[in-house]
Design an enzyme around this catalytic site. Sequence first.
Site, PDB file in Angstrom:
ATOM      1  N   HIS A 176      -6.586  -0.048   5.270  1.00  0.00           N
ATOM      2  CA  HIS A 176      -6.196  -1.458   5.070  1.00  0.00           C
ATOM      3  C   HIS A 176      -7.175  -2.084   4.057  1.00  0.00           C
ATOM      4  CE1 HIS A 176      -4.702  -5.457   5.989  1.00  0.00           C
ATOM      5  NE2 HIS A 176      -3.830  -4.935   6.842  1.00  0.00           N
ATOM      6  N   GLU A 281      -2.389  -0.812   0.651  1.00  0.00           N
ATOM      7  CA  GLU A 281      -2.735   0.076   1.755  1.00  0.00           C
ATOM      8  C   GLU A 281      -2.018   1.418   1.601  1.00  0.00           C
ATOM      9  OE1 GLU A 281      -1.890  -1.996   5.465  1.00  0.00           O
ATOM     10  OE2 GLU A 281      -1.940  -3.898   4.373  1.00  0.00           O
TER      11      GLU A 281
END
Length: 321
Positions: A176, A281
């Site tokens: 992330h 991501e």
Amino acid sequence: MHETKNVTYLGEDAVCAESNALSMTVVPKWGSNLISIRHKATNVPLLREPQTLEEYESRPMLFGTPVLFPPNRLADGKLYFRDRMYQFDLTEEERNNHIHGLVYDQPWHVVSQTADDEKAVVVTEYRSAEDAHAMRQFPHDFRLRLTYTLANTELTITAEIENLGAEPFPWGLGYHTTFNYPADGGDEFKLTVDHKWELDSERLIPTERWESFDSEKWHTGFSLQGVALDDAFYNEKAAEKNVCELKNPALPVDIYYTADQHFKHWVVYSGAGDSGFVCPEPYTWITNAPNLRMEERTTGVQILKSSEKTKVETVLRFVEK
């Protein structure tokens, strides 16, 4: 010259690695979060960093590089594999999903830290058998090992997943990654993706259909000014080219974020589009992948047999302007 040293970051033990161009900091207790990459000449933070411990704990996904294993959401917290169903905690209760995986908020160990003229290397490790929180939800003995290799203006992150148990299991990994990115119209964002996943609007779970989108715009670049994104993409040609480019006049470097052929999926999140960050991501499997009625070569589900291990790699390259 490169070096590594033990430091503290907001009161937590951390490891810092430096080259002439960059410094990076990893906090093992925070799921081996690569919490900081800074351009040394200007001291500009390239990743979004928390100012206080309370700020980090309020929303850890939006700082540094949380490690997602497995990535994103599992509908109803369920993971179906062969004739077995695993029940994960419902960590996104409002949508009745599990989200963000098992390891991002668990402590990791520092295995080693070394440096020489050419590079600085930090290795961290997580073992599921030592973590009752993980074994309750996904009772497989596995090891995750991350190797961060900083060589001047390039940072390579190698993840090794090893099955130490007797049974095979499905695995998915993602990051992330949260970059500082104050989009003002002069910025340019690119991503090599071919398809866009249609997501259920209430639960953000793939519907198993593609959604129409302008792939040429994503390949050639566009400004993120005012663009709110929480979208999922598939790169069918990941083995040929798999890169996200971030060019922003507010940053002292251009950023090239490359993933190997295992990372066929990208989620891009920018909040409301005016928050000064963007999260590209890379994922090895797409949201809810084991539960989708699609071929595994598309969803990204991979199986690790007993005693097997595999490696995947991402690279962050920072180019001076």
